[in-house]
Design an enzyme around this catalytic site. Structure first.
Site, PDB file in Angstrom:
ATOM      1  N   LYS A 240     -12.463  -4.498  -5.300  1.00 27.65           N
ATOM      2  CA  LYS A 240     -13.470  -3.463  -5.484  1.00 27.65           C
ATOM      3  C   LYS A 240     -12.922  -2.244  -6.201  1.00 27.65           C
ATOM      4  CE  LYS A 240     -13.068  -3.000  -0.475  1.00 27.65           C
ATOM      5  NZ  LYS A 240     -13.762  -3.407   0.727  1.00 27.65           N
TER       6      LYS A 240
ATOM      7  N   LYS B 228       0.817  -1.218   0.000  1.00 30.91           N
ATOM      8  CA  LYS B 228       0.000   0.000   0.000  1.00 30.91           C
ATOM      9  C   LYS B 228       0.841   1.254   0.000  1.00 30.91           C
ATOM     10  CE  LYS B 228      -4.476  -1.470   1.633  1.00 30.91           C
ATOM     11  NZ  LYS B 228      -5.624  -1.147   2.495  1.00 30.91           N
TER      12      LYS B 228
ATOM     13  N   LYS C 100      -6.821 -11.245  -7.379  1.00 29.81           N
ATOM     14  CA  LYS C 100      -8.052 -11.388  -6.619  1.00 29.81           C
ATOM     15  C   LYS C 100      -9.066 -10.350  -7.109  1.00 29.81           C
ATOM     16  CE  LYS C 100      -9.114 -10.652  -1.799  1.00 29.81           C
ATOM     17  NZ  LYS C 100      -8.643 -10.580  -0.417  1.00 29.81           N
TER      18      LYS C 100
END
Ligand code: TRP
Length: 333
Positions: A202, A117, A199
Site C-alpha cells: 500500500k 522496519k 509484494k
C-alpha cells in the site's frame, strides 16, 4: 452455540496504515470470506499496530472505520464474524504488557520485520516498533485462537506467539491455546505491478491497485504494468515475473484456472492481455467499491457493528485476561 461442537477459532488483522489493496483482498480478505462458515472468526482492525510508525490522526481515524466497511463489502458477514477495532478493546494492551515480561529482548531483536522496519524508519525506532510482536501475540492469545491466517512475512511473529504461549503454559499450567500460522491455499500472492519482485504494497501507489480505485485509475495502472520483451502470455514465474503476476491476478479475479487463462490469450500479445486483466479487476472491484462507499456513508450502521464487535471481543478477552492475572499473582479486584 454452546452445545455445538466447538469450531476452530481464527484470528487475523490488518493495519489501517494505508488503503486496502488488491493484494490485501486477493491475499487475505477473500480467503477470510471462505473461512467464515467453517470457523469461528475474529477479524481485527489493528490501529495500535499502525501507530508503531507515525500516522496522520485524521487519516488513521477515517481509515479504521473505512476498513470495516471494506471488510463487509468484500463479503465478511458481521453476523458470522466478530469485527472490531483493536484500540476499543483495552485488554490487548493489558495482556501485551504482561506477555512482554515473558519475552526475551533477544527474541524480539531477531524479528526480521523489526530489522527491516528499523532500517526504513531509522530516525524513529520506538519501543513500540520493537515490542510490536508482543502486541500481536496478545491479539492472538486473548481469544485462544487455533489458527492465524497470515502472509509469509508474519509467520515468524506467529511462531514467536507460540513460543511465548508455551513458555507461559509451562510456568503456570495450561492457559493459552497454541496457535498455528495458517497460509490459506487459495490466497493469491499479488506482486507489485511496477516491480513484480516485491509484494504489492500500500505504500507503493503506482505498483498497487487500491480497493477504492476508480476504473480509470485501475486501467491506467495495468497499462503501465511491467511485463517483458517477449510476446507470449505464459505463466513462468522465474523468467516472466510481470506476466505471471498479471495472470495470477486475472485468475483470482475471474475464477479461471491458469490453463484457461493462458488459453484465453493464446496467440495474442500484451496489448490485448493487459487491458483484459484491467477489465477483470474493474469488474471485480466495482461492487466492492460501490458497497464500501454506501456503507461509509452510513456511519450509524458501522458504529453499531464495531461497538457490538468490541463488546463481544471484550467478553472473550476478559475470560483469558482474568485467568492470566490470577495465575501470575495480581490481587483480586
Ligand atoms: N502484524 C500483522 C501485519 O502487519 C497484523 C496483525 C496484528 C495481525 N495483529 C495480528 C495478524 C494478529 C494476525 C493476527 O500483517
Amino acid at each position: 452455540m454452546e452445545n455445538e461442537i466447538r469450531k476452530k477459532r481464527i484470528f487475523s488483522g490488518i493495519q489501517p496504515s494505508g488503503e486496502l489493496t488488491l493484494g490485501s483482498y486477493m491475499g487475505a480478505i477473500k480467503s477470510w470470506v471462505d473461512l467464515q462458515d467453517e470457523y469461528d472468526c475474529i477479524y481485527c482492525i489493528v490501529d495500535m499496530h499502525a501507530i508503531t510508525v507515525r500516522q496522520n490522526p485524521a487519516e488513521l481515524r477515517r481509515r479504521s472505520v473505512a476498513q470495516l466497511a471494506q471488510y463487509i463489502a468484500c463479503g465478511l458477514d458481521p453476523q458470522k464474524n466478530i469485527m472490531f477495532i483493536q484500540s476499543h478493546v483495552p485488554q490487548h494492551a493489558e495482556l501485551a504488557w504482561i506477555l512482554g515480561c515473558y519475552t526475551q529482548f533477544g527474541e524480539l531483536s531477531r524479528m526480521t520485520q523489526f530489522k527491516q522496519k528499523s532500517q526504513q524508519h531509522a530516525d524513529n525506532i520506538t519501543a513500540g516498533l520493537f515490542t510490536y510482536p508482543v502486541l500481536m501475540a496478545a491479539d492472538i492469545l486473548l481469544y485462544q485462537a487455533d489458527l492465524v491466517p497470515v502472509g509469509a512475512d508474519q509467520k515468524q511473529h506467529v511462531e514467536l506467539t507460540r513460543d511465548i504461549a508455551q513458555r507461559f503454559n509451562g510456568v503456570y499450567s495450561d492457559t493459552f491455546t497454541l496457535p498455528e500460522p495458517f497460509i490459506p491455499k487459495m490466497g493469491a500472492r499479488v506482486m507489485s505491478l511496477g516491480n513484480p519482485a516485491n509484494k504489492m504494497s500500500k505504500s507503493d501507489p503506482d505498483g498497487c491497485v487500491y480497493l477504492m480505485d476508480k476504473p480509470e485509475d485501475i486501467r491506467r495502472k495495468f497499462k503501465r504494468a511491467v511485463t517483458d520483451s517477449e510476446t507470449a502470455v505464459k505463466f513462468d514465474k522465474e523468467n516472466k515475473p510481470g506476466v505471471s503476476n498479471l495472470l495470477t491476478i486475472y485468475c483470482a479475479a475471474t475464477g479461471k484456472t491458469m490453463e484457461e487463462a493462458e488459453a484465453d490469450f493464446a496467440g495474442q500479445g500484451y496489448g490485448v492481455f493487459k487491458p483484459a486483466v484491467a477489465d477483470a479487476v474493474v469488474e471485480l472491484l466495482r461492487p466492492i467499491r460501490e458497497e464500501s462507499e454506501r456503507l461509509i456513508a452510513d456511519k450509524a450502521y458501522l458504529e453499531g457493528i464495531y461497538r457490538e464487535g468490541a463488546q463481544h471481543a471484550q467478553y472473550l478477552a476478559n475470560k483469558t485476561l482474568a485467568k492470566v492475572q490470577r495465575k501470575i499473582g495480581f490481587a483480586a479486584r
